[in-house]
Design an enzyme around this catalytic site. Structure first.
Site, short mmCIF file in Angstrom:
data_model
loop_
_atom_site.label_atom_id
_atom_site.label_comp_id
_atom_site.label_asym_id
_atom_site.label_seq_id
_atom_site.Cartn_x
_atom_site.Cartn_y
_atom_site.Cartn_z
N TYR A 1 2.36 -1.10 14.33
CA TYR A 1 2.16 -0.42 15.78
C TYR A 1 0.60 -0.13 15.66
CZ TYR A 1 1.92 2.36 19.81
OH TYR A 1 1.21 2.96 21.04
N LYS B 1 -5.96 10.30 16.10
CA LYS B 1 -5.06 11.39 16.21
C LYS B 1 -5.67 12.97 15.62
CE LYS B 1 -1.08 8.24 16.34
NZ LYS B 1 -0.30 9.02 17.26
#
Ligand code: PLP
Length: 424
Positions: free
Chosen positions: A146, A276
């Protein structure tokens, strides 16, 4: 607005990730977050087992991070990055170069993980064009990955089982090897290794780059693999002039027990993406780092053709600097090792539950895989009932808590995963 009015307006107007409108399962209304806890509008407090999707590694409302944002607000919140530069961005780039595996020296500041993957891919395509191999336009990867929700990243998510299988007929056709077999500790499989090498060799003339998530495939299935396969990829890509991109957006900044997952293998990619946890989860920011060779190759063809409006946002860079400062000053490795110990102790006993197919833990990541699709609403509600926020999906119930989660809260998270697994 009252909580009821907010939820009604949310259902009427607001898209949520991977949701219908209105969403099939209404969201929980969160009012505040402090330390490792989210406070819901109805007063319930939940230990955050998700770190807001890998990001909030220091917890919420950390005084150092709060101060970094307010201090920076007092100077400038944003200026364009074309023709201007500023200390928060320069300092961040220098810190990233210091932390990253040796050889990654140049930093492109992007505004989200997906965009940093786009930039990484663009770097590789431009490099190949500028160095006389314009036919090298495809990407190689393994299944099960992903890399984000924009178009090039979608094309390297698994086209069959992955989150973007819907788009198989629209996306550029990339080159896929099978999912790496086994787990982090499973001895490497020579047959798989040979297949990986063969896939790269056969397609070398059309591949600009190979891109993978090192050691942990995240949203594509929360799978772990042996670091040896990364060494194999490094050797075969180098031998054939194919660039290697590591997407460390989920794994970067300590989550797997090393600062970057690439360190488990001791290899350095040509390009690396981070995001992130970069800002401790405070603001949206990501980066693509590359080697001097890649930068020099691109330069022979001209500029790197990318420059978003919010590139190098000073508020985001300032809080990233503070977050990386906290990480470096603290014992992140000890914290992540403690997370690993407690998650192992808490989750291993769940192997005995009916419907549990596998339990795996690496660093600050704990995964319980079922032999069936989870009932997301029931599993989430069961965890919330135990005072824990989790976001189960597909056949997975998993956690990646903030590094500062204490032992008692780690035990609560494990108990909540057990409760979720029982009803899922
Ligand atoms: N790459 C990996 C490995 C990810 O885990 C994610 C997000 O989950 C992305 C890329 C995309 O990042 P973003 O959601 O910030 O666009």
């Amino acid at each position: 607005m009252t909580p009821q009015e907010l939820l009604a307006a949310d259902a009427a107007h607001v898209w949520h990730p991977y949701a219908t409108l209105p969403p099939a399962v209404p969201p929980y209304l969160v009012e505040a977050a402090e330390g490792v806890r989210l406070r819901l509008a109805d007063g319930r407090e939940l230990v955050d087992g998700m770190s807001s999707w890998w990001a909030a590694i220091h917890g919420y409302r950390h005084p150092v991070l709060d101060a970094a944002v307010t201090d920076q607000l007092g100077r400038m919140s944003h200026v364009m990055f074309g023709g201007l530069t500023h200390a928060p961005a320069v300092e961040l780039a220098r810190t990233l170069v210091e932390l990253a595996p040796d050889g990654l020296e140049h930093v492109f500041l992007a505004d989200s993980g997906s965009v940093s993957v786009e930039v990484a891919i663009k770097m590789c395509l431009q490099y190949q064009r500028a160095t006389g191999r314009p036919q090298r336009r495809r990407l190689g990867t393994w299944r099960g990955g992903y890399h984000g929700d924009t178009f090039h990243p979608m094309s390297i998510c698994d086209p069959e089982g992955g989150m973007h299988h819907l788009w198989g007929d629209v996306l550029p056709r990339q080159v896929f090897a099978p999912v790496p077999p086994g787990g982090f500790d499973t001895p490497p499989d020579p047959a798989y290794e040979a297949a990986l090498v063969d896939a790269v060799q056969r397609h070398a003339d059309e591949l600009a780059a190979v891109i993978v998530e090192p050691v942990v495939q995240g949203a594509g299935g929360m799978r772990f693999h042996h670091p040896h396969y990364l060494r194999v990829l490094r050797e075969v890509t180098r031998a054939h002039g194919v660039l290697l991109i590591f997407d460390e957006i989920a794994t970067g900044f300590g989550r797997t027990g090393t600062m970057f997952a690439a360190e488990h293998a001791g290899v350095v990619p040509d390009v690396m993406c981070v995001g992130k946890a970069l800002t401790g989860g405070y603001l949206t920011l990501a980066a693509a780092l590359c080697t001097p060779e890649v930068a020099a190759g691109i330069r022979t063809g001209g500029v790197l053709a990318h420059g978003p409006t919010f590139m190098g946002n000073p508020l985001a860079c300032a809080v990233a600097n503070a977050s990386l400062g906290l990480l470096r000053a603290g014992d992140w490795a000890g914290q992540v090792a403690r997370l690993q110990r407690h998650l192992r102790a808490g989750l291993e006993p769940l192997r005995g539950l009916p419907g549990v197919a596998d339990v795996r833990v690496l660093g600050g990541i704990g995964v319980v895989q079922l032999d069936h699709e989870v009932d997301m609403a029931a599993a989430t509600a069961a965890a919330v009932g135990q005072g824990v926020w989790l976001r189960p999906f597909r056949d997975l119930i998993y956690t990646m808590p903030p590094y500062v989660t204490d032992d008692a809260d780690l035990a609560r998270i494990a108990a909540a995963i057990g409760a979720a697994a029982r009803v899922a």
